[in-house]
Design an enzyme around this catalytic site. Structure first.
Site, mmCIF file in Angstrom:
data_model
loop_
_atom_site.group_PDB
_atom_site.id
_atom_site.type_symbol
_atom_site.label_atom_id
_atom_site.label_comp_id
_atom_site.label_asym_id
_atom_site.label_seq_id
_atom_site.Cartn_x
_atom_site.Cartn_y
_atom_site.Cartn_z
ATOM 1 N N ARG A 261 1.500 8.864 -7.642
ATOM 2 C CA ARG A 261 1.708 9.275 -6.254
ATOM 3 C C ARG A 261 2.561 8.245 -5.535
ATOM 4 O O ARG A 261 2.226 7.067 -5.503
ATOM 5 C CB ARG A 261 0.372 9.446 -5.524
ATOM 6 C CG ARG A 261 -0.460 10.590 -6.080
ATOM 7 C CD ARG A 261 -1.737 10.794 -5.312
ATOM 8 N NE ARG A 261 -2.573 11.806 -5.953
ATOM 9 C CZ ARG A 261 -3.813 12.114 -5.572
ATOM 10 N NH1 ARG A 261 -4.356 11.486 -4.546
ATOM 11 N NH2 ARG A 261 -4.496 13.036 -6.225
ATOM 12 N N ARG A 276 -5.535 1.838 -3.549
ATOM 13 C CA ARG A 276 -4.511 2.886 -3.411
ATOM 14 C C ARG A 276 -3.273 2.458 -4.190
ATOM 15 O O ARG A 276 -2.472 1.661 -3.715
ATOM 16 C CB ARG A 276 -4.179 3.112 -1.931
ATOM 17 C CG ARG A 276 -3.322 4.346 -1.675
ATOM 18 C CD ARG A 276 -2.980 4.464 -0.198
ATOM 19 N NE ARG A 276 -4.127 4.770 0.603
ATOM 20 C CZ ARG A 276 -4.576 6.005 0.875
ATOM 21 N NH1 ARG A 276 -3.936 7.041 0.384
ATOM 22 N NH2 ARG A 276 -5.614 6.196 1.647
ATOM 23 N N GLU A 348 -13.894 7.091 -0.095
ATOM 24 C CA GLU A 348 -13.771 8.287 -0.934
ATOM 25 C C GLU A 348 -13.555 7.924 -2.398
ATOM 26 O O GLU A 348 -12.714 7.082 -2.735
ATOM 27 C CB GLU A 348 -12.601 9.140 -0.457
ATOM 28 C CG GLU A 348 -12.362 10.378 -1.307
ATOM 29 C CD GLU A 348 -10.963 10.956 -1.161
ATOM 30 O OE1 GLU A 348 -10.504 11.602 -2.116
ATOM 31 O OE2 GLU A 348 -10.320 10.732 -0.120
ATOM 32 N N SER A 351 -13.026 14.117 -4.287
ATOM 33 C CA SER A 351 -12.812 15.194 -3.324
ATOM 34 C C SER A 351 -12.864 16.501 -4.099
ATOM 35 O O SER A 351 -12.062 16.717 -5.008
ATOM 36 C CB SER A 351 -11.450 15.026 -2.638
ATOM 37 O OG SER A 351 -11.316 15.904 -1.539
ATOM 38 N N ARG A 390 -11.179 3.579 -8.698
ATOM 39 C CA ARG A 390 -12.096 3.389 -7.570
ATOM 40 C C ARG A 390 -13.531 3.212 -8.046
ATOM 41 O O ARG A 390 -14.321 2.500 -7.424
ATOM 42 C CB ARG A 390 -11.977 4.558 -6.598
ATOM 43 C CG ARG A 390 -10.638 4.580 -5.881
ATOM 44 C CD ARG A 390 -10.608 5.498 -4.686
ATOM 45 N NE ARG A 390 -9.338 5.373 -3.976
ATOM 46 C CZ ARG A 390 -9.102 5.840 -2.758
ATOM 47 N NH1 ARG A 390 -10.068 6.468 -2.094
ATOM 48 N NH2 ARG A 390 -7.930 5.670 -2.178
#
Length: 429
Positions: A261, A276, A348, A351, A390
């Protein structure tokens, strides 16, 4: 993608649903394009009929020796042929404009999704585990002595900011987490493991909604292929253009893959450590279901992701995202947030979303009812089960000790040769 017939039948309801997601009414623009497109199609069909009628008369005029009538009809056929071609081209252009307008409108939230503007309006529905009390100030993952195998300097040297190289025992721990997740999902949760490509065609990114609106957040190769931002793209598109048998539903899959990403819209956010990254690994879950079963499947998939955290002993909370915080393709989303003591907050880690038939319409993915009825669109769901990096962060921070070592979850011991601790020198013992 939205059903134009539903917008025609109740434009006010469509605008109200769009407004719940914080967007301006769009039905008037959509319906104007649709009306112009249909009018042009009708005109083209009428001209085509006139052309066909004149074509049939040309031969008769020629046979009768009426040269004037023959020339008139031949000219008419030529004129109508040009008319038809022009009108069809205009209809095609209007159809492209209509598709372009529809494809950037987000999915409509279910009626029971909380209305809100951002994450502050999300609603907590579950909390598990009690955050550990430390007799020292807990550190973030990249500050721990035992995490020295996280080499951010080498990652930056090789690839730039927001990349990391993992060395030695921490690389093994990262791999163990992914293997544990896969084994749990395949062995206990009934998912089929899939190892798919991480480079896909443009139409696959379009099918799951990453394109055209969010192209800047992904990486494209020089020949037009795309690096997947999540294996949701690969797994969901296995149904692209297919008509499945109802008896074969649900299709439940999981995949461990690299994800990429660029996150152009997230510059400056969470850039410390590996929270991230531009390249990361994730164990993804995807379900393709009958429309009547997708809401129940959302709950089942959420439980699958929660179960991973519970087996690892990591405190978490689950929230229902409000309308303003949901992703583009979702009708409802459950975010699972793991406790990170180094940040003293929940972040988070998964999701899980139900998309209804939104992606299926873009992909033309259908199922044939067992009773022989007309094929209908499937429903699709996706969710992280979990984000591996994560999860590594959560394991390091929740298991940290005052000397910088890390006590590891017992569930990982079989994957680490029975080792239960990452010592202050970064070695498994």
């Amino acid at each position: 993608m939205h059903d134009i017939r539903a917008i025609r039948e109740n434009p006010a309801a469509f605008d109200a649903a769009v407004a719940r997601r914080g967007d301006a009414p769009v039905s008037s623009t959509i319906l104007a394009l649709d009306e112009a497109r249909r009018a042009k199609i009708l005109a083209a069909e009428t001209a085509q009929a006139d052309q066909n009628k004149a074509s049939k008369s040309v031969g008769a005029a020629k046979a009768s020796g009426d040269e004037a009538e023959f020339e008139r009809l031949r000219a008419l056929v030529s004129e109508k042929k040009a008319e038809v071609a022009a009108m069809q081209a205009e209809a095609k252009e209007l159809d492209a404009q209509l598709t372009a307008a529809l494809e950037v409108i987000p999915n409509l939230a279910y009626d029971d999704v909380p209305v809100g503007a951002d994450e502050d309006d999300n609603v907590e529905i579950r909390r598990w585990g009690t955050p550990r009390s430390f007799d020292f100030a807990p550190k973030e993952h990249y500050e721990l002595a035992g995490a020295q195998g996280l080499d951010f300097e080498m990652g930056a040297k090789l690839s730039g900011s927001r990349f990391v190289m993992m060395r030695g025992h921490i690389a093994r721990l990262h791999r163990a987490l992914a293997q544990f997740m896969l084994d749990t999902h395949t062995g206990e949760n009934g998912l089929t493991e899939v190892n798919g490509p991480v480079i896909v065609r443009e139409e696959m990114m379009y099918g799951t909604g990453q394109l055209p609106k969010f192209g800047e957040d992904s990486y494209q190769t020089t020949n037009g292929w795309w690096l997947i931002p999540t294996s949701e793209v690969t797994l969901t598109n296995t149904a692209n253009g297919e008509t499945l048998a109802e008896a074969d539903l649900p299709v439940r899959m999981t995949s461990h893959s690299l994800c990429f990403r660029s996150e152009a819209g997230s510059a400056g956010r969470d850039t410390s450590g590996m929270l991230r990254q531009h390249q990361f690994e994730k164990v993804e879950m995807v379900s393709i279901t009958h429309p009547d079963h997708s809401r129940a499947e959302l709950d089942r998939m959420t439980e699958c992701a929660q179960g991973i955290l519970e087996r690892l002993g990591l405190p978490y909370r689950t929230v229902v995202l409000c309308t303003g915080d949901m992703g583009f393709g979702a009708r409802q989303t459950h975010d699972i947030e793991v406790w990170l003591p180094g940040q003293n907050t929940y972040r988070e880690i998964s999701s899980v979303s139900v998309c209804g038939n939104f992606q299926a319409r873009r992909m033309n993915a259908r199922f044939k009812p067992t009773d022989g009825g007309k094929p209908d669109f499937v429903h699709t769901l996706n969710g992280s089960g979990l984000a591996v990096g994560r999860c590594l962060i959560a394991v390091l921070e929740n298991g940290q000790n005052a000397d910088g070592s890390v006590s590891l979850p017992a569930a990982l011991a079989p994957y680490l040769g029975g080792k239960t601790t990452l010592d202050k020198d970064g070695k498994l013992v």
